[in-house]
Design a protein around this motif. Sequence first.
Motif, PDB file in Angstrom:
ATOM      1  N   LEU A   7       0.831  -1.199   0.000  1.00 28.69           N
ATOM      2  CA  LEU A   7       0.000   0.000   0.000  1.00 28.69           C
ATOM      3  C   LEU A   7       0.869   1.254   0.000  1.00 28.69           C
ATOM      4  CD1 LEU A   7      -2.745  -0.942   2.635  1.00 28.69           C
ATOM      5  CD2 LEU A   7      -2.944  -0.978   0.136  1.00 28.69           C
ATOM      6  N   ASP A   8       0.499   2.230  -0.842  1.00 28.61           N
ATOM      7  CA  ASP A   8       1.201   3.509  -0.806  1.00 28.61           C
ATOM      8  C   ASP A   8       0.533   4.424   0.219  1.00 28.61           C
ATOM      9  OD1 ASP A   8      -1.079   4.577  -1.985  1.00 28.61           O
ATOM     10  OD2 ASP A   8      -0.186   4.758  -3.987  1.00 28.61           O
ATOM     11  N   ALA A   9       0.977   5.657   0.303  1.00 26.10           N
ATOM     12  CA  ALA A   9       0.474   6.580   1.322  1.00 26.10           C
ATOM     13  C   ALA A   9      -0.998   6.903   1.133  1.00 26.10           C
ATOM     14  CB  ALA A   9       1.305   7.865   1.316  1.00 26.10           C
ATOM     15  N   ASN A  10      -1.503   6.714  -0.096  1.00 29.15           N
ATOM     16  CA  ASN A  10      -2.913   7.003  -0.376  1.00 29.15           C
ATOM     17  C   ASN A  10      -3.815   5.782  -0.218  1.00 29.15           C
ATOM     18  OD1 ASN A  10      -2.340   9.736  -1.129  1.00 29.15           O
ATOM     19  ND2 ASN A  10      -1.610   8.973  -3.121  1.00 29.15           N
ATOM     20  N   GLY A  11      -3.213   4.635   0.174  1.00 29.85           N
ATOM     21  CA  GLY A  11      -4.000   3.423   0.333  1.00 29.85           C
ATOM     22  C   GLY A  11      -4.213   2.651  -0.954  1.00 29.85           C
ATOM     23  N   ASP A  12      -3.441   2.987  -1.989  1.00 22.93           N
ATOM     24  CA  ASP A  12      -3.532   2.271  -3.260  1.00 22.93           C
ATOM     25  C   ASP A  12      -2.507   1.141  -3.299  1.00 22.93           C
ATOM     26  OD1 ASP A  12      -5.542   3.950  -4.279  1.00 22.93           O
ATOM     27  OD2 ASP A  12      -4.047   5.429  -4.932  1.00 22.93           O
ATOM     28  N   ILE A  13      -2.871   0.047  -3.974  1.00 21.92           N
ATOM     29  CA  ILE A  13      -1.974  -1.101  -4.084  1.00 21.92           C
ATOM     30  C   ILE A  13      -0.974  -0.895  -5.209  1.00 21.92           C
ATOM     31  CG2 ILE A  13      -1.804  -3.574  -4.544  1.00 21.92           C
ATOM     32  CD1 ILE A  13      -4.623  -3.883  -3.455  1.00 21.92           C
ATOM     33  N   GLU A  14       0.301  -1.076  -4.894  1.00 17.39           N
ATOM     34  CA  GLU A  14       1.363  -1.106  -5.897  1.00 17.39           C
ATOM     35  C   GLU A  14       1.879  -2.542  -5.958  1.00 17.39           C
ATOM     36  OE1 GLU A  14       2.337   1.344  -7.803  1.00 17.39           O
ATOM     37  OE2 GLU A  14       1.170   2.971  -6.860  1.00 17.39           O
ATOM     38  N   SER A  15       1.837  -3.158  -7.134  1.00 18.43           N
ATOM     39  CA  SER A  15       2.269  -4.551  -7.255  1.00 18.43           C
ATOM     40  C   SER A  15       3.781  -4.665  -7.073  1.00 18.43           C
ATOM     41  CB  SER A  15       1.862  -5.125  -8.612  1.00 18.43           C
ATOM     42  OG  SER A  15       2.427  -4.381  -9.670  1.00 18.43           O
ATOM     43  N   ILE A  16       4.234  -5.817  -6.605  1.00 20.79           N
ATOM     44  CA  ILE A  16       5.662  -6.070  -6.365  1.00 20.79           C
ATOM     45  C   ILE A  16       6.170  -7.054  -7.415  1.00 20.79           C
ATOM     46  CG2 ILE A  16       7.358  -7.011  -4.748  1.00 20.79           C
ATOM     47  CD1 ILE A  16       5.521  -6.141  -2.474  1.00 20.79           C
ATOM     48  N   ARG A  17       7.273  -6.690  -8.055  1.00 27.70           N
ATOM     49  CA  ARG A  17       7.869  -7.526  -9.098  1.00 27.70           C
ATOM     50  C   ARG A  17       8.746  -8.606  -8.473  1.00 27.70           C
ATOM     51  NH1 ARG A  17      10.585  -3.854 -11.452  1.00 27.70           N
ATOM     52  NH2 ARG A  17       8.962  -3.245 -12.928  1.00 27.70           N
ATOM     53  N   THR A  18       8.617  -9.839  -8.964  1.00 25.69           N
ATOM     54  CA  THR A  18       9.448 -10.951  -8.485  1.00 25.69           C
ATOM     55  C   THR A  18       9.910 -11.800  -9.668  1.00 25.69           C
ATOM     56  OG1 THR A  18       7.472 -12.320  -8.127  1.00 25.69           O
ATOM     57  CG2 THR A  18       8.349 -11.128  -6.223  1.00 25.69           C
TER      58      THR A  18
END
Length: 387
Positions: free
Chosen positions: A288-299
């Motif tokens: 979650l970013d500061a605005n509560g939005d999901i940022e996907s994580i690369r693997t």
Amino acid sequence: MKQAKLSLMGSAILLALASSANAASLKDTDVEFGGYIKADIMFSDYGNGAPDSGDISRQFYVPGTIYGKEGNGNQVVDFQARETRFNFKATTDVDGHKLSGFIELDFMTHTDGNERTSNSYSPRIRHAFVSYDNWTVGQTWTTFQNAAALPENLDFVGAADGTPFARQTLLRYTQGNFQFAIENPETTVTPNQGGARITSGSGVIPDVIARYNLKTDGGAAFSFAGIIRQLNLETKIGATQIDSSALGYGASVAGIIPVGKDDLRFTATYGEGLGRYMALNYINAGVLDANGDIESIRTFGGFVSYRHWWNEQWRSSVTLSGMQADNDVALTGSGVNKDAYSGYINLLYSPSKPLTFGVEYMYAKNSKENGDDGDLSRIMFSAKYVL
């Protein structure tokens, strides 16, 4: 007394009728019983202190569970028969259509038993599905994973950090070499600036997976899989209401390549928002970013394993496995998992086809973004009898 006799007679008649009906229903049905009995002895050395008795890391290697427990000793020995499993399969011809059902149970991952007296552990469902011609519905391996390409290791999963791995309920259609599936969605998210994992079952869009299987004239087998999924989180954290979604996607290629009698096995996987599909959920799907939005994580991750047959009864596998995450530390904080690596070498002996004795050495190392790490060295002895 007379009433009791009549009751007993009635029960006997009902049992006889039930047996006759069952025999009639099984007349055109093939029923198979399978599974195996497996006993393990594991000598483990945890670099930062061993987990408590019964912990999942004491059952098999799970990335993220080997950072250690302060105050505990480093070296432990565990005896278990938990991996023992049994299964039933029934196949019937229904007016020219193939109908089959399969169920399999084992005793892994549970902590409801103890090692003090009876070592009694609850059975758990591994597979439970029905197939009708080209359709499969129920719980089984995710279509994103090629379980056939897993290395022949004594560890329960083997190469856990480098392979997609999940069993879940799905609806799959197979046509020739192609497979298409919708599967159970589940999102795992890291809070902004780090913290305990948030697991979300919200959202109404299933994970969508497609796969192509290929076999060559030379005996090699390959699979190419792709996944698209929605990461969704609807919850309240403190006074903040979170309602966010993001796109996740990934691709995986796996294969088995014959080298004379030997074989080379491999898997390579890359994606954003894969989360629980890789390395037993070592990395979350998003943050979650500061605005509560999901940022996907690369693997990305993978493994390679070479199996060599010394003769008809003796064989060895050497396996290298690993995965890495591209974390945005400004969002995740520095306490999140960064990478995981493991290596295995074993020697297996089968005096007869259903019976195998083996010894395996494995080493694993996990690291966090802040530099903390944990390591595990394990020597494992196993005996396995296939039913």
